[in-house]
Design a protein around this motif. Structure first.
Motif, PDB file in Angstrom:
ATOM      1  N   VAL A   1       0.858  -1.192   0.000  1.00 22.40           N
ATOM      2  CA  VAL A   1       0.000   0.000   0.000  1.00 22.40           C
ATOM      3  C   VAL A   1       0.884   1.228   0.000  1.00 22.40           C
TER       4      VAL A   1
ATOM      5  N   ARG B   1     -10.298  -0.444   2.431  1.00 23.55           N
ATOM      6  CA  ARG B   1      -8.928  -0.909   2.563  1.00 23.55           C
ATOM      7  C   ARG B   1      -8.926  -2.354   3.059  1.00 23.55           C
TER       8      ARG B   1
ATOM      9  N   TYR C   1      -5.120   1.343   8.986  1.00 23.96           N
ATOM     10  CA  TYR C   1      -5.139  -0.126   8.909  1.00 23.96           C
ATOM     11  C   TYR C   1      -5.218  -0.779  10.292  1.00 23.96           C
TER      12      TYR C   1
ATOM     13  N   GLU D   1     -12.425   5.278   1.843  1.00 20.26           N
ATOM     14  CA  GLU D   1     -12.130   4.257   0.844  1.00 20.26           C
ATOM     15  C   GLU D   1     -11.936   2.903   1.520  1.00 20.26           C
TER      16      GLU D   1
END
Length: 869
Positions: A728, A741, A770, A739
């Protein structure tokens, strides 16, 4: 010109060094006295035969030695006299006083030098049984050693009190006893709390009081025990005199029990003796004293006379006594039977089946280890007969009934033998009577079930189960133990064991069966399919549970040195907890250490890694499992031979006798099946997901000429395991959080040492996007060559409050990194990936189990839905 000559006096050894007061010493030393000074050897512990080896050379000076040897007759006799006192010390370090005099040797310079450097033995003048072996020669030195320092005041007072104590021991005169008590008390008064000699002063006074109690001086033994406890407090575990203080307290407790019959003294003594056993070197004088008639044997015999009691306290005491009776101990059978009786009484009181099954197992083991001529043979089957009858009444298993009938017939046969012997007036050979020339035939023992017959007629073969990951060296360990090529080995990382195999070996006259098991991590990538590995494990359980098996004596967990940090606790739990119910000793063997400077030092550096995961072992071995060949160096050959002996000693030293039981393993099957299905399936169902962010690297690659783009998620294999990788791009605070992920099991973030200004902000943005507060994170610092330096850099520059489980490692700069350093960095990173993903996997399994438990709680009363779960 006069020379600087001295006498080199080598004190070699002493024999029959018995302490007059019968007090157990910490060691012995030799005090050499002349008219010119005093010198002494170091304190050395005695062996079981009361011998001591010093092998120490003292430098003795004196005026006669400055002249040629032929002038010695012109000197006075007193200037040439040498007195050697063999003394017992009750402290290993700094002594309080000079200790107790054991024997005295008197000689002269002429007598010593007449032997011209040859060793010669001298007898003690006060005890002809004591001898001292010496060697002496004259030599020239550049300077003289200083004399020994003078004693302090309390040392002299201690010596005077100890002399009175020794006289009282020999003569029983009251005035000597009172002098000893007053003297030791005066020394104790001069040693307040914090004084270096307080523990020794407490012990001296306690010994004097205990001696008076033993000689019916109506002394207060309670006070002696209190003083011994105080001394033990000042000498905790790890102190050089800790074992001796435990022994002193044990003797006092046993003495008080013999007079007052307080069972609490017996329990405390048993527990203390258990703690001192690992500290006693076999063959030492301390070891002999511990196993003296008034030591451990007294505690075992007295504990075995206590009535049956189902309480926790009594069962705990029985277990301690059993630890004091190792295999082949004369009281082991009876101790096993006493513990079985308490457990059966506990089962009758509480109804816990675990206590019942353990009672059956212990009763069978008691019968198995009891000698045929043992007087207790007629007593032991009682508990087993009762438990078998109870189980038959509740479960109706005919084998229980058959075994009980055989035991009852066996008891009747023993009664008939005893009755026939008493009617004929037969006595033992020691009583001087011979047996009848035509004795009545004894009734034959009944035919036991086939399983019992086979175990009684064949020699004991103790089973050793060797397990671990594939490629950990299990087969190589077996070959090293057997000292021949028995098991098939492979250098591939996937392992080569297809199913468990039995290998019979002999070590020191004992027979062991080594089980080479399938690695539980050998999935479809290895030679063993996952389902087949599980089937092999179940087959192994059946093999160990069969009537011809002798149970499990030892578990050996094999790990490679490069994999130790990712050693699966699941394997440990399956064998040690689920199968063996923590009843079998477990040891760990670390392989692949042939390139380590010191193989054993690896354990000191990595032991905490195992303990942090809850893995505890009875013993360990750090070895190499390389094979000998013609081109191998002498260093490796020596290490291979040392490793083989280490492994063989490991098996012999730690193997036990644990006979398994059918019912016991029915419980183990369920635990093993759940462990394999819950954690095993969760580990193997999907590969772990790695999310990697390297802000200094462009994630776009040239897919074709003039066409650039980013790669989709791909799969890699690291150390035998598959991982899904997402690369990423770096994020900043303006990046959108809406968005979609990927969710990862591990985050890997690359940082550069030359980018400090925005390092923390970029790392925070990555972790926030994350779920870095939930998922483990590995930070790789580029440009460093040491993991410790990387850890310090991370703490200083990018660590922030709220970060989750964080690991750090290094990556050397491309232009500076050597191949060996790069390989080290790659291994460090692979180990961290495996370790972090394992932590994440264990958390996911626990979370799944908790959610399932909550669901079952909510659905109580709905059996149809519960059955589907």
């Amino acid at each position: 010109m006069l020379g600087r000559h001295v006498l080199a006096l080598e004190v070699i050894a002493g024999q029959n060094l018995v302490v007059p007061s019968n007090r157990t010493p910490a060691g012995h030393y030799v005090l050499v006295s002349t008219s010119y000074g005093q010198w002494n050897t170091a304190i050395k512990a005695a062996m079981a035969d009361c011998s001591v080896s010093w092998n120490e050379t003292l430098t003795i000076r004196g005026s006669p030695l400055m002249f040629p040897v032929w002038l010695l007759p012109f000197f006075s006799s007193s200037s040439k006299e040498i007195r050697l006192e063999i003394r017992a010390s009750f402290e290993c370090g700094q002594m309080l006083g000079r200790g107790e005099l054991v024997g005295t040797v008197e000689t002269t310079l002429e007598q010593l030098l007449a032997h011209d450097g040859q060793s010669v033995s001298f007898l003690a003048v006060d005890n002809q049984c004591i001898s001292l072996k010496l060697k002496a020669w004259r030599k020239k030195v550049p300077y003289y050693d200083a004399d020994s320092t003078m004693q302090c005041k309390i040392g002299l007072e201690t010596d005077a009190a100890r002399d009175a104590y020794t006289l009282f021991w020999r003569s029983n005169l009251h005035e000597h006893f009172h002098s000893a008590i007053e003297g030791f008390q005066a020394v104790l008064d001069q040693c307040p709390h914090g004084h270096a000699h307080r523990a020794a002063a407490l012990s001296n006074l306690a010994h004097a009081i205990l001696c008076g109690f033993a000689k019916t001086m109506e002394n207060d033994i309670d006070r002696a025990i209190h003083l011994f406890r105080s001394a033990l407090t000042l000498r905790p575990r790890g102190h050089i005199e800790h074992p001796l203080s435990i022994l002193d307290l044990c003797h006092a407790l046993c003495k008080r029990h013999s007079h007052k019959k307080d069972h609490s003294d017996l329990r405390e003594a048993a527990d203390l003796y258990r703690s001192i056993l690992p500290l006693c070197v076999e063959g030492s004088h301390l070891h002999q004293v511990v196993f003296d008639t008034n030591g451990i044997p007294y505690v075992i015999e007295q504990c075995n006379t206590l009535p049956s009691d189902p309480s926790d306290e009594s069962i705990s005491l029985r277990r301690i006594v059993l630890e004091l009776c190792p295999p082949r101990h004369p009281h082991r059978a009876y101790s096993l039977n006493k513990l079985a009786g308490d457990l059966y009484a506990r089962f009758e009181r509480d109804g816990n089946k675990d206590h019942f099954y353990e009672a059956v197992h212990l009763s069978r083991e008691a019968l198995a280890v009891c000698r045929a001529d043992d007087d207790q043979l007629s007593i032991l089957p009682g508990v087993l007969s009762d438990t078998l009858g109870h189980r038959f009444n509740h479960h109706g298993d005919p084998s229980d009934l058959y075994e009980r009938i055989a035991l009852d017939i066996h008891l009747e046969a023993l009664d008939l033998r005893s009755s026939a012997s008493s009617q004929r007036g037969i006595t033992s050979p020691e009583q001087g009577q011979q047996s009848s020339p035509s004795p009545l035939p004894s009734p034959p023992l009944p035919l036991l079930p086939q399983a019992s017959m086979s175990k009684q007629t064949r020699p004991l073969e103790r089973n050793v189960v060797i397990f671990g990951d594939s490629g950990s060296g299990k087969s190589s360990v077996i070959n090293a133990i057997a000292q021949t090529q028995l098991a098939k080995t492979s250098s591939s990382a996937t392992g080569c064991t297809f199913a468990y195999q039995r290998h019979r070996v002999e070590i020191s006259g004992q027979t062991f069966v080594l089980f080479d098991t399938a690695g539980l991590n050998e999935g479809t990538a290895g030679t063993v399919p996952a389902a087949k590995a599980d089937e092999n494990l179940k087959s192994l359980l059946h093999e160990l549970m069969s009537p011809r098996s002798d149970g499990i004596g030892l578990l050996v967990y094999c790990v490679r040195s490069t994999r130790a940090r990712r050693a699966l606790i699941r394997n440990y739990n399956i064998f040690y907890s689920a199968i063996c119910r923590k009843k079998v000793p477990i040891v760990v063997v670390v392989t692949g250490l042939e390139n380590e400077p010191d193989m054993e030092s690896w354990w000191g550096a990595n032991e905490k890694e195992f303990k942090s995961r809850g893995m505890h072992f009875e013993d360990h071995a750090c070895v190499t499992t390389l094979q000998k060949h013609s081109g191998i160096s002498d260093v490796f050959t020596r290490r291979i031979e040392e490793s083989s002996e280490t492994l063989r000693n490991l098996v012999v030293k730690n193997c036990s006798d644990w006979v398994v039981d059918d019912s016991w393993f029915k419980q183990s099957f369920a635990a093993v099946r759940n462990m394999i299905s819950d954690s095993g399936n969760s580990e193997r169902s999907l590969p772990s997901t790695l999310i990697i962010c390297d802000p200094s690297r462009n994630e776009e690659v040239e897919i074709a000429h003039c066409i650039r783009g980013t790669l989709k998620p791909y799969f890699v294999r690291i150390g035998g395991d598959n991982y899904q990788v997402h690369r990423v791009p770096a994020l900043d605070s303006s990046s959108s959080n809406t968005e979609r992920r990927p969710e990862g099991d591990l985050l890997i973030y690359y940082a550069r040492t030359d980018e400090l200004s925005a390092a923390r902000q970029k790392f925070y943005a990555f972790c926030t996007a994350y779920r870095g507060n939930v998922v483990p994170v590995v930070v790789v610092v580029k440009g460093l060559d040491d993991r410790q330096a990387a850890h310090q850099w991370v703490e200083k520059h990018i660590m922030y409050d709220g970060a989750g489980r964080l690991f750090s490692t290094f990556a050397p700069a491309e232009e500076l990194g050597y191949d060996s350093l790069k390989q080290q960095a790659e291994r460090e990173l692979q180990d961290l990936i495996r370790q972090a993903c394992l932590i994440r996997s264990e958390r996911k399994v626990r979370g799944k189990q908790k959610r399932l438990a909550r669901t079952r709680t909510r659905l109580r009363g709905k059996p149809d839905i519960l059955a589907s779960l």
